[in-house]
Design an enzyme around this catalytic site. Structure first.
Site, PDB file in Angstrom:
ATOM      1  N   GLY A  23       8.102   3.311 -20.513  1.00  0.00           N
ATOM      2  CA  GLY A  23       8.015   1.883 -20.806  1.00  0.00           C
ATOM      3  C   GLY A  23       6.728   1.255 -20.333  1.00  0.00           C
ATOM      4  O   GLY A  23       5.746   1.951 -20.052  1.00  0.00           O
TER       5      GLY A  23
ATOM      6  N   LEU B  36      10.952   6.030 -28.511  1.00  0.00           N
ATOM      7  CA  LEU B  36       9.782   5.591 -27.740  1.00  0.00           C
ATOM      8  C   LEU B  36       9.599   6.413 -26.456  1.00  0.00           C
ATOM      9  O   LEU B  36      10.531   6.557 -25.673  1.00  0.00           O
ATOM     10  CB  LEU B  36       9.960   4.107 -27.380  1.00  0.00           C
ATOM     11  CG  LEU B  36       8.720   3.429 -26.780  1.00  0.00           C
ATOM     12  CD1 LEU B  36       7.613   3.342 -27.793  1.00  0.00           C
ATOM     13  CD2 LEU B  36       9.094   2.063 -26.250  1.00  0.00           C
ATOM     14  N   ASP B  37       8.388   6.917 -26.226  1.00  0.00           N
ATOM     15  CA  ASP B  37       8.025   7.668 -25.009  1.00  0.00           C
ATOM     16  C   ASP B  37       8.800   8.976 -24.856  1.00  0.00           C
ATOM     17  O   ASP B  37       8.784   9.582 -23.781  1.00  0.00           O
ATOM     18  CB  ASP B  37       8.240   6.824 -23.735  1.00  0.00           C
ATOM     19  CG  ASP B  37       7.347   5.606 -23.687  1.00  0.00           C
ATOM     20  OD1 ASP B  37       6.360   5.573 -24.440  1.00  0.00           O
ATOM     21  OD2 ASP B  37       7.633   4.690 -22.900  1.00  0.00           O
ATOM     22  N   GLU B  38       9.499   9.407 -25.910  1.00  0.00           N
ATOM     23  CA  GLU B  38      10.323  10.615 -25.771  1.00  0.00           C
ATOM     24  C   GLU B  38       9.851  11.748 -26.672  1.00  0.00           C
ATOM     25  O   GLU B  38      10.501  12.786 -26.752  1.00  0.00           O
ATOM     26  CB  GLU B  38      11.793  10.295 -26.094  1.00  0.00           C
ATOM     27  CG  GLU B  38      12.464   9.339 -25.122  1.00  0.00           C
ATOM     28  CD  GLU B  38      12.719   9.957 -23.749  1.00  0.00           C
ATOM     29  OE1 GLU B  38      12.828  11.195 -23.669  1.00  0.00           O
ATOM     30  OE2 GLU B  38      12.781   9.195 -22.768  1.00  0.00           O
TER      31      GLU B  38
END
Lengths: 290, 290, 290, 290
Positions: free
Chosen positions: A208, A234-236
């Site tokens: 995040g 997101l971010d994964e």
């Protein structure tokens, strides 16, 4: 790791699928019977009995472009039909077309442009797109077209449509060089090419926003950066490269950001180089980096 | 960083509290008027105007033990009354008493015993306590008492009471060298001395159990270890030291654990050394490491 | 490490000389009686009984420029006369003037210009001097004057005289950003300001020319870079900063150079930042870096 | 990198010689026709047109020992006669016999013994030989025979003859774990197996004795360790592995040695593991590490 220059009459073959005996022999025999000479060979199997198999071969073949159609026919027959493997073959003399999306912070953007100018990245850069105009002059001084697409606030779809129109058909992959807008799943699907992001933390430690503030609050002794493929999640997405740098209690948030910027540049430039050289294979949520 | 040997006639003074002008002058004048000679001096303020201030001074004073009472009186007057600062002073010729709690895995335990034998840790080791008997012979070969306190399953309180009886009054701090039992808040409170843990991941990336399995699943390119003070809040205590090591897709979970064990030993031994040298100041959920 | 921005009403005091009891007390009392508030304090003694002593203090003093003359008088009396110590005091709101000398390779040059533009280096850059014209346009696009002084072959003295004329009186220190000419002892003496070099190896492993070729031949598994002050003794000046990066048998000389360039930029930029912040004290052939 | 455990029914084939088209195809076809399944494959060529070629293949073959004679016949025919390549094949279920030579300092010696006991090194340890008796009890507590061969001063030949008698025929390689005697060329020749040394510096930076003192004098900011094969030419043998660690001006020579000891253990244990797994190929004064 080979030099990043474009290689004439060199092909890169990527193979993956279920592991079975005889794949190396079949692939190498195929290359030999098409007069190819193997110059780099990497393979990985996550389980030799029934696991997943990954292979990257670079071979030299004089007059490659003339030989490619017959090679591809043979690959389809031998690997597709015979072994049920997936494969892609690319001509290493053709640079991949890389678009860069950026926002206000320019350290990753300029680093990529400079490396490209010095001949350290085997890509072409057809355009930079930004939701800010601050970098326009810098980008154009490298001879690279710059397009400004403001982020349209609530109507994100309009901005994405405009970016899609610019990118669609013109690029082979996209790099988010500290681009501060979240791309929709719909955009990613329509774009249809790999998107590489740089996240300013050691994922999954500080997912995040504002990782440097969080790192300062948690009192960590190292900060990091992560380059990964962008997915809906997101971010994964699959991680390509990461690195960390030592910090102390005395570093302010601003100092953490300054040190972090150095790591971000290094990590993103390595991820981009490896992707451009067809060294990275995605598999589920992981990558194999040869 | 100074050598880890015990220093005769050397005192370490730790000062902390609200930052105000004149602290350095007051402390150094005090040491000078008691015939002390400063050999190391570190300070940190998180905000010079009204922030928190931290100071570590090591000074040489011939016949220190005779001089300590007058020094402590003066410190109480000058710093406590005059500046509203907290302070502790320790005689650097007296080794801290360090107990080690361990379970089956012995790499961190043996590493500490071995460093101690080589003279690299300025502590004494009055005992090792384990919920397994596997390490008994090894520990005793170092001349260190070994006590077996089985984890009593549901009745954790009984085991903790037994450990408490062994430790209480006999130790200055406790090291959890891959001790696989969670200590209760009540135990920590009754124990009343600092407890240092080694967690086998880069916190906060993979809190909780099985970080190597999670790291493999997430496909990270670095794994790490974190040494921190133990608080009621599992894996959330103030971080003393961290480090990471590079891994690849080809490393199995077992190989990650093997590489991780090397990082764990390094990180824990540095955290223990720094704590033993009074280099670590806890402040909220952070540490200042001088 | 503090943020690199210029600090108004902050002074940096550097003290060195023979270690004696009472120095910290004397310096801090002096600062306090001139209404200064210490914000950073570092000291190092290579032997508390008769060794050499080094101290760096940063303090805040409202209306510093008005207070400086009285401060300097007091320092001369207290430290010079009383303790036989050497000292320098600098106003941290005044940026040091840094000239850059470069040749054809521009990665270190551009990295410094770019960091400066981002506000990460507390210096001004009055000029870049090069024996090639290749970088002229790039340098000027940063708003920095560029001067071309060709290396005059055998008549090196003429070129050096021309450079001296440009630099003399206009700069506080000089950075050799992969400048490929050896500066004469006479030039260095007449210049009279510190000169910082970046050497493309881990000194003293591969002194002299072509370290990457030598590293390849020797089969080392790490390559490095070293930033040092320039002295008459080529590659032997006091080291400010070093770092290394892992390489393998598969890296070509060109690839070593590419990876090395990344380390060079990092190492040089750190050395320049620390010098600009008065963190580096030269002592014989060593440096103390606070 | 694979796990270090012994692998039943697995063979490791090392191939090297002049590069020519078709080697990969020939080797993999050979393995396939002997019912082998390739589980790891690495290759490197320093120049695809007429350079030197190196290959390491690990393959699984049920009932390997029964199949080996026919395999070796085929290898001799196909690689030796057909391609003029050199090759060796080893059964990965048979641990290499590793002797350790040590002196007074025991950190590298004990580290190897502990890793072996934990199952992290796929070797057997038939003996430790030392010119001091200090480690005798420790070594024997691991169940490893300890032999004391005093260094005979001027008559070095006598001591070497005694060591030779112990080692000859009983070991596959020898590790010098901070063994402080220089072995004669004659001894090395008669011994006839690889000898691995750990040098306590980043070679070639500080060859010879007392590298920590030299590093302190030169004021370097990193110290290192190097593991290499021993040749007649002291400190000049092929490098297997190196690493460095950051130090500062404040570290004493003793502290450098303490930090260095940690790097030495890491570097030596990696070099030993890779040698034991047949990952290291010597070529002139270099190594290829797969």
């Amino acid at each position: 790791m080979a030099a990043p220059h474009l290689l004439h009459d060199h092909a890169c073959l990527i193979v993956h699928g279920k592991d079975r005996p005889g794949i190396v022999a079949a692939v190498s025999a195929l290359i030999t019977r098409h007069q190819g000479n193997i110059v780099a060979f990497d393979q990985y199997s996550d389980d030799p009995t029934g696991g997943d198999y990954f292979q990257r071969v670079v071979f030299h073949r004089p007059d490659l472009s003339a030989a490619l159609p017959a090679l591809e026919d043979d690959l389809a027959r031998t690997l597709g039909d015979g072994f049920d493997l997936q494969w892609t073959i690319t001509d290493q003399s053709i640079p991949k077309r890389m678009a860069i999306l950026a926002s206000k912070q320019d350290h990753c953007l300029l680093d990529l442009l400079w490396r490209h100018r010095r001949g350290d990245l085997p890509v072409s850069i057809p355009m930079v797109v930004s939701n800010h105009t601050t970098a326009a002059e810098d980008v154009r001084s490298f001879g690279v077209p710059f397009f400004h697409v403001p982020s349209a606030g609530a109507d994100k779809a309009a901005a994405e449509a405009q970016i899609l129109q610019l990118l669609k058909g013109n690029v082979d992959f996209v790099v988010l060089a500290r681009y501060m807008q979240i791309l929709s799943a719909d955009f990613l699907e329509q774009l249809g090419v790999p998107v590489i992001n740089i996240h300013h933390s050691f994922l999954p430690a500080f997912v995040g926003a504002e990782p440097y503030r969080k790192a300062k609050e948690r009192g960590v002794k190292l900060i990091g950066a992560t380059s990964h493929y962008v997915t809906d999640d997101l971010d994964e997405g699959p991680i390509i490269e990461q690195d960390t740098v030592r910090v102390t209690h005395a570093d302010t948030s601003a100092e953490l950001a300054r040190r972090g910027a150095d790591v971000e540049r290094q990590v993103l430039s390595r991820a981009v180089l490896w992707h451009a050289q067809d060294r990275v294979i995605r598999h589920g949520n992981h990558t194999i980096v040869f």
